[in-house]
Design an enzyme around this catalytic site. Sequence first.
Site, PDB file in Angstrom:
ATOM      1  NE  ARG A  57      -4.113  -1.923   1.881  1.00  0.00           N
ATOM      2  CZ  ARG A  57      -5.087  -2.128   2.734  1.00  0.00           C
ATOM      3  NH1 ARG A  57      -5.198  -1.384   3.814  1.00  0.00           N
ATOM      4  NH2 ARG A  57      -5.975  -3.075   2.520  1.00  0.00           N
ATOM      5  CG  ASP A 165     -13.489   6.557   8.652  1.00  0.00           C
ATOM      6  OD1 ASP A 165     -14.101   5.479   8.754  1.00  0.00           O
ATOM      7  OD2 ASP A 165     -12.261   6.611   8.462  1.00  0.00           O
TER       8      ASP A 165
HETATM    9  C1  LIG Z   1     -13.418  -1.828   8.084  1.00  0.00           C
HETATM   10  S1  LIG Z   1     -13.975  -0.171   8.097  1.00  0.00           S
HETATM   11  C2  LIG Z   1     -15.549  -0.361   8.906  1.00  0.00           C
HETATM   12  C3  LIG Z   1     -16.633   0.439   8.235  1.00  0.00           C
HETATM   13  C4  LIG Z   1     -18.028   0.268   8.830  1.00  0.00           C
HETATM   14  N1  LIG Z   1     -18.090   0.628  10.205  1.00  0.00           N
HETATM   15  C5  LIG Z   1     -18.523  -1.147   8.647  1.00  0.00           C
HETATM   16  O1  LIG Z   1     -18.645  -1.882   9.627  1.00  0.00           O
HETATM   17  O2  LIG Z   1     -18.821  -1.541   7.516  1.00  0.00           O
HETATM   18  C6  LIG Z   1     -12.959   0.532   9.400  1.00  0.00           C
HETATM   19  C7  LIG Z   1     -12.940   2.054   9.384  1.00  0.00           C
HETATM   20  O3  LIG Z   1     -12.358   2.520  10.610  1.00  0.00           O
HETATM   21  C8  LIG Z   1     -11.654   3.714  10.321  1.00  0.00           C
HETATM   22  N2  LIG Z   1     -10.707   3.995  11.409  1.00  0.00           N
HETATM   23  C9  LIG Z   1      -9.553   3.342  11.723  1.00  0.00           C
HETATM   24  N3  LIG Z   1      -8.972   3.897  12.786  1.00  0.00           N
HETATM   25  C10 LIG Z   1      -9.770   4.922  13.171  1.00  0.00           C
HETATM   26  C11 LIG Z   1      -9.703   5.889  14.214  1.00  0.00           C
HETATM   27  N4  LIG Z   1      -8.688   5.925  15.083  1.00  0.00           N
HETATM   28  N5  LIG Z   1     -10.700   6.798  14.312  1.00  0.00           N
HETATM   29  C12 LIG Z   1     -11.742   6.787  13.434  1.00  0.00           C
HETATM   30  N6  LIG Z   1     -11.851   5.898  12.432  1.00  0.00           N
HETATM   31  C13 LIG Z   1     -10.885   4.984  12.296  1.00  0.00           C
HETATM   32  C14 LIG Z   1     -10.993   3.420   8.980  1.00  0.00           C
HETATM   33  O4  LIG Z   1     -10.610   4.598   8.313  1.00  0.00           O
HETATM   34  C15 LIG Z   1     -12.103   2.633   8.268  1.00  0.00           C
HETATM   35  O5  LIG Z   1     -12.882   3.465   7.452  1.00  0.00           O
END
Ligand SMILES: C[S@@+](CC[C@H](N)C(=O)[O-])C[C@H]1O[C@@H](n2cnc3c(N)ncnc32)[C@H](O)[C@@H]1O
Length: 294
Positions: A57, A165
Amino acid sequence: MASLGRALAEPMRFVPAPALGTIPTLTDRDMTTIVRLVYEKSGIALHSGKRALVTARLQKLLRRSGFNTFREYLRYLESDKSGAELTAMLDAIATNHTAFFREPQHFDFLTRVVLPALRNKAEIEPIYAWCAACSSGEEPYTIAMTAFEQFGDQTRRLIHILASDLSTKALTRAAAGVYKTERVESIPRHLILKYFDKQAAQPGTVRVSEAIRRVVDFHQINLLGAPPRGRHFDFIFCRNVLIYFDRNVQQRVVSQLEERLARGGYLFTSHSESLNGLHHGLTWVAPAVYRRDH
Ligand SMILES: C[S@@+](CC[C@H](N)C(=O)[O-])C[C@H]1O[C@@H](n2cnc3c(N)ncnc32)[C@H](O)[C@@H]1O
């Protein structure tokens, strides 16, 4: 909480052109720096098994930004006071996988239990919901569609959804609300017809209808930082993100989410995440659904 417009403003920078054909390699020292930075800034705990993913990535990012080595890139990143390069790195590292109506039991629970119980209260003050790691928007828009199915034309008056996010790239896509048609194929047809518009300008895509987009408000919020202040939330979705954190960060995030829930409010986690072993005062009410009773 950063407004999306401000978070997206990127400063100009000067970077050297990459030498043709160079493929930067990731040394142990570079990996250690990346693991530390990612953990400090996002809480995401990268273990050594993620090395191939990190390399793949970030190599793309390095090539695009014109760096020949990870060392050069990391030096620039650590000196970049704007934080823009760090945001780009976290955007590249974080897994943004999501889908409309993912883990559908939760939307069924909203329909059967949560929204009917809040209907009367919402006449006095609107329902406040927070979708705390919303990725590219499919999850908060699914919550909005579920609310529309329940409240019809009254929805805009009755519910406000904050969607947040860490990733500004994901948030930009979320706010646009434009998706490839294959992303909506699993949604029941009557809901597609009601809540999506065909995109004449971009064939093969659909856009979430304006009515749905208007009940969702997108902001950049880092779950490691201070949670949004003000009103407590009637329900919070925080799904498929705790799984990337270690126990310490999970504890910190869950404590903050619990504190931001209204009494009687619900926390939805993913079915693959568990609050077992964490300290909290929430009551388990259904698989991956907890309620704040006190
Ligand atoms: C796998 S996705 C989950 C999306 C959605 N909640 C779902 O269940 O389909 C994880 C998300 O968490 C976000 N993320 C990771 N670390 C984070 C943080 N410290 N604060 C806010 N968002 C975060 C990532 O950018 C990503 O968009």
